[in-house]
Structure formats: C-alpha cells, structure tokens
Design a protein around this motif. Structure first.
Motif, PDB file in Angstrom:
ATOM      1  N   ILE A  75       2.795   2.452   6.685  1.00  0.00           N
ATOM      2  CA  ILE A  75       3.795   3.084   5.825  1.00  0.00           C
ATOM      3  C   ILE A  75       3.699   4.578   6.085  1.00  0.00           C
ATOM      4  O   ILE A  75       2.696   5.199   5.752  1.00  0.00           O
ATOM      5  CB  ILE A  75       3.548   2.777   4.332  1.00  0.00           C
ATOM      6  CG1 ILE A  75       3.577   1.272   4.068  1.00  0.00           C
ATOM      7  CG2 ILE A  75       4.588   3.487   3.468  1.00  0.00           C
ATOM      8  CD1 ILE A  75       3.268   0.895   2.634  1.00  0.00           C
ATOM      9  N   PRO A  76       4.703   5.200   6.682  1.00  0.00           N
ATOM     10  CA  PRO A  76       4.622   6.636   6.994  1.00  0.00           C
ATOM     11  C   PRO A  76       4.332   7.479   5.747  1.00  0.00           C
ATOM     12  O   PRO A  76       4.759   7.145   4.636  1.00  0.00           O
ATOM     13  CB  PRO A  76       6.007   6.949   7.581  1.00  0.00           C
ATOM     14  CG  PRO A  76       6.487   5.646   8.086  1.00  0.00           C
ATOM     15  CD  PRO A  76       5.959   4.600   7.143  1.00  0.00           C
ATOM     16  N   PHE A  77       3.610   8.558   5.979  1.00  0.00           N
ATOM     17  CA  PHE A  77       3.154   9.410   4.883  1.00  0.00           C
ATOM     18  C   PHE A  77       4.313   9.869   4.012  1.00  0.00           C
ATOM     19  O   PHE A  77       4.291   9.704   2.778  1.00  0.00           O
ATOM     20  CB  PHE A  77       2.404  10.617   5.470  1.00  0.00           C
ATOM     21  CG  PHE A  77       1.863  11.568   4.449  1.00  0.00           C
ATOM     22  CD1 PHE A  77       0.631  11.353   3.845  1.00  0.00           C
ATOM     23  CD2 PHE A  77       2.592  12.682   4.067  1.00  0.00           C
ATOM     24  CE1 PHE A  77       0.140  12.230   2.896  1.00  0.00           C
ATOM     25  CE2 PHE A  77       2.100  13.570   3.123  1.00  0.00           C
ATOM     26  CZ  PHE A  77       0.869  13.341   2.537  1.00  0.00           C
ATOM     27  N   PHE A  78       5.336  10.456   4.609  1.00  0.00           N
ATOM     28  CA  PHE A  78       6.439  11.003   3.812  1.00  0.00           C
ATOM     29  C   PHE A  78       7.327   9.900   3.244  1.00  0.00           C
ATOM     30  O   PHE A  78       7.958  10.082   2.192  1.00  0.00           O
ATOM     31  CB  PHE A  78       7.263  11.974   4.663  1.00  0.00           C
ATOM     32  CG  PHE A  78       6.524  13.248   4.976  1.00  0.00           C
ATOM     33  CD1 PHE A  78       6.342  14.208   3.993  1.00  0.00           C
ATOM     34  CD2 PHE A  78       5.982  13.459   6.236  1.00  0.00           C
ATOM     35  CE1 PHE A  78       5.642  15.375   4.269  1.00  0.00           C
ATOM     36  CE2 PHE A  78       5.287  14.623   6.517  1.00  0.00           C
ATOM     37  CZ  PHE A  78       5.109  15.589   5.537  1.00  0.00           C
ATOM     38  N   THR A  79       7.365   8.765   3.897  1.00  0.00           N
ATOM     39  CA  THR A  79       8.087   7.619   3.330  1.00  0.00           C
ATOM     40  C   THR A  79       7.398   7.156   2.046  1.00  0.00           C
ATOM     41  O   THR A  79       8.070   6.817   1.053  1.00  0.00           O
ATOM     42  CB  THR A  79       8.143   6.459   4.340  1.00  0.00           C
ATOM     43  OG1 THR A  79       8.788   6.899   5.531  1.00  0.00           O
ATOM     44  CG2 THR A  79       8.886   5.267   3.761  1.00  0.00           C
ATOM     45  N   PHE A  80       6.068   7.148   2.058  1.00  0.00           N
ATOM     46  CA  PHE A  80       5.287   6.783   0.868  1.00  0.00           C
ATOM     47  C   PHE A  80       5.634   7.730  -0.282  1.00  0.00           C
ATOM     48  O   PHE A  80       5.892   7.289  -1.412  1.00  0.00           O
ATOM     49  CB  PHE A  80       3.795   6.862   1.202  1.00  0.00           C
ATOM     50  CG  PHE A  80       2.886   6.337   0.130  1.00  0.00           C
ATOM     51  CD1 PHE A  80       2.332   5.072   0.221  1.00  0.00           C
ATOM     52  CD2 PHE A  80       2.578   7.113  -0.979  1.00  0.00           C
ATOM     53  CE1 PHE A  80       1.481   4.593  -0.772  1.00  0.00           C
ATOM     54  CE2 PHE A  80       1.734   6.648  -1.971  1.00  0.00           C
ATOM     55  CZ  PHE A  80       1.184   5.377  -1.862  1.00  0.00           C
ATOM     56  N   LEU A  81       5.650   9.030  -0.006  1.00  0.00           N
ATOM     57  CA  LEU A  81       5.922  10.005  -1.063  1.00  0.00           C
ATOM     58  C   LEU A  81       7.360   9.883  -1.571  1.00  0.00           C
ATOM     59  O   LEU A  81       7.616  10.015  -2.772  1.00  0.00           O
ATOM     60  CB  LEU A  81       5.660  11.416  -0.548  1.00  0.00           C
ATOM     61  CG  LEU A  81       4.213  11.733  -0.125  1.00  0.00           C
ATOM     62  CD1 LEU A  81       4.092  13.191   0.303  1.00  0.00           C
ATOM     63  CD2 LEU A  81       3.235  11.429  -1.249  1.00  0.00           C
TER      64      LEU A  81
END
Length: 370
Positions: free
Chosen positions: A288-294
């Motif tokens: 899960i990409p970092f900025f997608t998570f946020l």
C-alpha cells in the motif's frame, strides 16, 4: 597501636571463676568482644571491671548483659561505671521481641476496613484539593496580573516540547505494531486493505491520546510529585505561605494549565505519528503506497473519531497533573516519602486515565460516536 577491649578468666576459687575486663569498653571496641562473650559457655561468678580504662553506654550494656545472663556479680565498679550500668539496667525492655498478631480472621477484615476508610478519606482530600484549585483559579481570573506566565511557559516546555521526541518515537512504533499485527489477522479474511481503517481509527480515537496520557503520567506527573514533594520536605512551601504566596497559584495551577493545554496537541501529534508508522510498514509489507495510505485515512476515518480523542485529552491532562501535584503536596516526614508519593502519583494517574477512558468509550458509543 590503639588499645582494644579484652577479657580474661581467673581460675576458679571457692566462690567461682572471675571474668576480668581490660582496655577501653566503648562503642568502637566493645562490638568485637561482645561477639566472643555471646559464645562464652563457662560458668562465671564475677565480672571484674576494675581494669577497664574507658567505659561508655555500649560497654556498660555489654558487661551488664553478660553478667545478667550468667547470673554473675559485677565487681570493681567505679562511680562512672555504676551510673552507666544503672542507666542501661533501668532502660531494659521486657517486651516481646515479636509483637503479638491477631488471628487471620481478625487481621484480614481489619486490613480491608483500613483500606476502604483510607480510600474514602483520600477521595475527600482529592475533592478538597480540586476545590482549592478552583478557588485559586477563580481568584486569578479576578486578578489577571497574578498569573505567572513565565511559569506556565516553562511547564509547557517541560510537559510538551521536551516530550515530543519520546512520544513521537513511541507512537511511530505503536503504529507499526498495530498495522503489522492487524494486517496479519485481516489477511485471514482477505481484508488487508482494512488495515488503513484499523490503524487510523484506533490511533485517533484511542491509542494516540491514551498512550500519550500514560507517557505524560510517567514523565511529567512523577516530576510534579517529586518537585513539589521536595519543596514540601525542605519547607519551601511553608516559606511561600509565610511571605504571602499561594502554593496553589505558584506551583499547582501552572502545571495543571500546561498539562491540560498540551495534552490535546500531544495526543494529536501522537496519533499522527502512529498513522505515519502504519503507513511506513504498509508501504514496505502490504504494497500500500505511503501517500495512498494517508489519503485513504481521510476517507475512512470519521471526523468524530478525531473529536473523541481531542475531547478526552484535556481531561486526561487534568487527571495526570492533579494526581502529581496532590501527591507532592502530601509529602511529609522524610525523603522516603518523596519516592513513595511519586510512585503513587504515577499509579493513581494511570489507573484513573484507564478508568475514564473506559467511561468515555461507553459514553461516546451511547451518543452515536461509536
């Protein structure tokens, strides 16, 4: 070479053997001889003190105790020795070495009763302390010039700014643990994507503010108790009262205001760091990409979860600061009390925080913020 206390035995005669004490029988020398006399088994009829060069209370007690145990007579006693022996004889204790203990059926209810009464008295005292804080706060609102802005800023720095590092690291690691362990369990149902929901909601709603409160209790609450307790022990608080300074206004209120003000900020910061920790581990292990998570956090976490944490935070700050200041003000007697009260402040604060957190969980669920 320094002379030492000693003794020798004169052979038996018609009246029995005589133990002759020689040298200085004082506190510095009598201890070693006392150990030998305790193992002396031969019968003795007399204890001769005529050759003792120096005598004090300890030496008198050793000689008198030995003579009493052997049933011997003290001879060669000069005026000074007679006074000391008479003093130790008059002050001997006839009490039992071990105090009598009540039966267990009596001891246990008595201990429980003392605990309950002590707890009730403690509750009343804490309420009285809270009342004194409200009165002092009202007085400060009527006389704003008495606000100690410098003290408040200093406590804000100690409670909040100085704690950012440890709270951030702790929250970041907790976020990693929540996301990693949650993903393992959710993977059994093919719902790894819900790790975002789990991490976001539990961080903002519960663990962010709760772990921050526990950390502040152990870090700042204990410091409050130790600082105020030491001042109480050294009579600085009494001196403040003497010169007309209220200890509540000068010491307690700045610490309480700092904790109440900083806890929402620290709680939000802690929750944010936990979410970042979850995003990092999700990027590394869950694809899960970092900025997608946020970005996903903003979509799946209800706004009221944020408000739940922010509402609880100042209450927890009040509890932590009040517990530390109250226990510090209760210190009296000796330095050991400072340690005991500091420990009690931390335990009391953490216990009350967890109890209130449970109450808040039920309350917010009942009003539809579950």
């Amino acid at each position: 070479m320094e002379e030492e206390a000693a003794f020798s035995t004169i052979a038996d005669d018609d009246a029995g053997s005589t133990l002759v004490l020689t040298g200085p029988w004082v506190v510095a020398t009598a201890g070693a001889v006392d150990r030998l006399l305790r193992t002396y088994e031969d019968p003795v009829a007399r204890v001769d003190l005529s050759q003792v060069s120096a005598f004090d209370t300890v030496g008198a007690w050793v000689a008198w105790r030995f003579a009493r145990e052997k049933g011997a007579e003290l001879v060669g006693v000069d005026d000074k020795a007679a006074v000391l022996i008479e003093a130790v004889e008059e002050n001997r204790s006839v009490a039992d070495i071990h105090a009598p203990r009540a039966h267990i059926l009596e001891r246990v209810p008595a201990a429980m009763g003392e605990f309950v009464i002590g707890w009730a008295i403690g509750v009343v005292q804490i309420l009285g302390f809270f009342g004194a804080i409200l009165v002092s706060l009202g007085s400060l609102l009527l006389h704003p010039s008495r606000f100690r802005v410098t003290s408040i800023v200093r406590q804000v720095e100690l409670v909040g700014v100085s704690a950012l590092g440890i709270i951030g690291l702790m929250s970041f690691l907790i976020g990693i643990v929540i996301a990693q362990q949650g993903a393992v369990q959710l993977a059994q149902f093919g719902a790894e994507a819900l790790t975002v929901n789990l991490t976001g909601r539990i961080s903002l709603r519960e663990l962010g503010v709760l772990m921050t409160a526990i950390m502040v209790a152990g870090r700042s609450g204990s410091a409050f108790a130790a600082q105020i307790g030491t001042m109480k022990l050294t009579e600085e608080i009494d001196a403040m009262r003497t010169i007309g300074i209220s200890p509540i206004e000068a010491l307690v209120i700045p610490r309480i205001l700092a904790a109440v003000f900083m806890m929402p900020l620290l709680g939000f910061y802690s929750a944010g760091m936990a979410i970042v920790g979850g995003a990092v581990i999700s990027d590394l292990t869950l694809d899960i990409p970092f900025f997608t998570f946020l970005t996903r956090i903003q979509e799946v976490v209800p706004e009221h979860d944020l408000w739940v944490g922010l509402i609880k935070a100042p209450v927890f700050g009040l509890i932590v600061a009040m517990s530390g200041c109250y226990q510090g003000m209760q210190v009296k007697g000796n330095a050991e009390e400072v340690g005991l009260r500091t420990t009690m402040a931390v335990v009391q604060a953490i216990f009350m925080v967890i109890v209130l957190d449970a109450f808040f969980a039920v309350f917010f669920t009942e009003i539809g913020w579950g």
